[in-house]
Motif scaffolding. Structure first.
Motif, PDB file in Angstrom:
ATOM      1  N   TYR A  43       0.840  -1.209   0.000  1.00  0.00           N
ATOM      2  CA  TYR A  43       0.000   0.000   0.000  1.00  0.00           C
ATOM      3  C   TYR A  43       0.873   1.256   0.000  1.00  0.00           C
ATOM      4  CZ  TYR A  43      -2.577   3.896   1.930  1.00  0.00           C
ATOM      5  OH  TYR A  43      -3.088   5.149   2.155  1.00  0.00           O
ATOM      6  N   LEU A  44       1.891   1.281   0.829  1.00  0.00           N
ATOM      7  CA  LEU A  44       2.777   2.447   0.865  1.00  0.00           C
ATOM      8  C   LEU A  44       3.501   2.651  -0.461  1.00  0.00           C
ATOM      9  CD1 LEU A  44       4.309   2.206   4.444  1.00  0.00           C
ATOM     10  CD2 LEU A  44       2.614   3.842   3.596  1.00  0.00           C
ATOM     11  N   CYS A  45       3.923   1.576  -1.096  1.00  0.00           N
ATOM     12  CA  CYS A  45       4.580   1.684  -2.405  1.00  0.00           C
ATOM     13  C   CYS A  45       3.632   2.255  -3.449  1.00  0.00           C
ATOM     14  CB  CYS A  45       5.091   0.323  -2.862  1.00  0.00           C
ATOM     15  SG  CYS A  45       6.481  -0.291  -1.913  1.00  0.00           S
ATOM     16  N   ALA A  47       1.043   4.226  -2.887  1.00  0.00           N
ATOM     17  CA  ALA A  47       0.820   5.635  -2.575  1.00  0.00           C
ATOM     18  C   ALA A  47       2.009   6.496  -2.991  1.00  0.00           C
ATOM     19  CB  ALA A  47       0.536   5.798  -1.080  1.00  0.00           C
ATOM     20  N   VAL A  48       3.221   6.024  -2.741  1.00  0.00           N
ATOM     21  CA  VAL A  48       4.414   6.794  -3.112  1.00  0.00           C
ATOM     22  C   VAL A  48       4.524   6.935  -4.626  1.00  0.00           C
ATOM     23  CG1 VAL A  48       6.937   6.715  -3.131  1.00  0.00           C
ATOM     24  CG2 VAL A  48       5.707   6.322  -1.001  1.00  0.00           C
ATOM     25  N   ILE A  49       4.264   5.875  -5.347  1.00  0.00           N
ATOM     26  CA  ILE A  49       4.339   5.945  -6.812  1.00  0.00           C
ATOM     27  C   ILE A  49       3.321   6.938  -7.347  1.00  0.00           C
ATOM     28  CG2 ILE A  49       3.861   4.671  -8.935  1.00  0.00           C
ATOM     29  CD1 ILE A  49       5.229   2.271  -7.660  1.00  0.00           C
ATOM     30  N   LEU A  51       1.883   9.423  -5.826  1.00  0.00           N
ATOM     31  CA  LEU A  51       2.170  10.802  -5.415  1.00  0.00           C
ATOM     32  C   LEU A  51       3.375  11.399  -6.131  1.00  0.00           C
ATOM     33  CD1 LEU A  51       1.521  10.581  -1.577  1.00  0.00           C
ATOM     34  CD2 LEU A  51       0.132  11.759  -3.289  1.00  0.00           C
ATOM     35  N   LEU A  52       4.375  10.598  -6.448  1.00  0.00           N
ATOM     36  CA  LEU A  52       5.620  11.139  -6.991  1.00  0.00           C
ATOM     37  C   LEU A  52       5.802  10.967  -8.493  1.00  0.00           C
ATOM     38  CD1 LEU A  52       8.101  10.087  -4.167  1.00  0.00           C
ATOM     39  CD2 LEU A  52       6.902  12.257  -4.450  1.00  0.00           C
ATOM     40  N   ARG A  61      -4.075  11.462  -7.960  1.00  0.00           N
ATOM     41  CA  ARG A  61      -3.127  11.372  -6.834  1.00  0.00           C
ATOM     42  C   ARG A  61      -3.869  11.159  -5.517  1.00  0.00           C
ATOM     43  NH1 ARG A  61       1.904  12.598  -8.736  1.00  0.00           N
ATOM     44  NH2 ARG A  61       1.973  13.922 -10.576  1.00  0.00           N
ATOM     45  N   CYS A  65      -4.218   7.360  -2.941  1.00  0.00           N
ATOM     46  CA  CYS A  65      -3.912   7.204  -1.513  1.00  0.00           C
ATOM     47  C   CYS A  65      -4.986   6.438  -0.752  1.00  0.00           C
ATOM     48  CB  CYS A  65      -3.693   8.575  -0.883  1.00  0.00           C
ATOM     49  SG  CYS A  65      -2.207   9.382  -1.503  1.00  0.00           S
TER      50      CYS A  65
END
Length: 82
Positions: A43-45, A47-49, A51-52, A61, A65
C-alpha cells in the motif's frame, strides 16, 4: 512506471484478499503476521508511486492514496487520459 503501479495495485488487492480469507477460515496467526506487513508495504509503495510519478492528475493522486482500491482507481484515471 505504469506497469509497476499495475502490478502493485493488483498485489495490494490480492494480499488483502488473502488476509480476509484467512480471517474467515482458518485464522492462522503466521499468515496474518506475514501478510499484514506485506499488505501495508505494498500500500505504501502504491501511494508513493502515485504521489511522486509524473503524469497523474491531482484527482488521481488523491484517489491513489485510498487503501485497497486507490492504485487501481489512479491507474484507471491515468489510462483514460491517454
Amino acid at each position: 512506471m505504469l506497469l509497476t503501479l499495475a502490478v502493485l495495485a493488483v498485489l495490494e488487492v490480492a494480499t488483502l484478499g488473502t488476509l480476509l480469507v484467512n480471517l474467515a477460515t482458518a485464522h492462522h496467526r503466521a499468515v496474518t503476521q506475514t501478510m499484514g506487513p506485506v499488505h501495508g508495504a505494498v500500500y505504501l509503495c502504491v501511494a508513493v508511486i502515485v504521489l511522486l510519478a509524473p503524469g497523474f492528475r491531482p484527482r488521481d493522486r488523491l484517489l491513489g492514496c485510498l487503501p485497497v482500491v486507490g492504485g487501481l482507481l489512479a491507474l484507471h484515471g491515468e489510462r483514460r487520459i491517454r
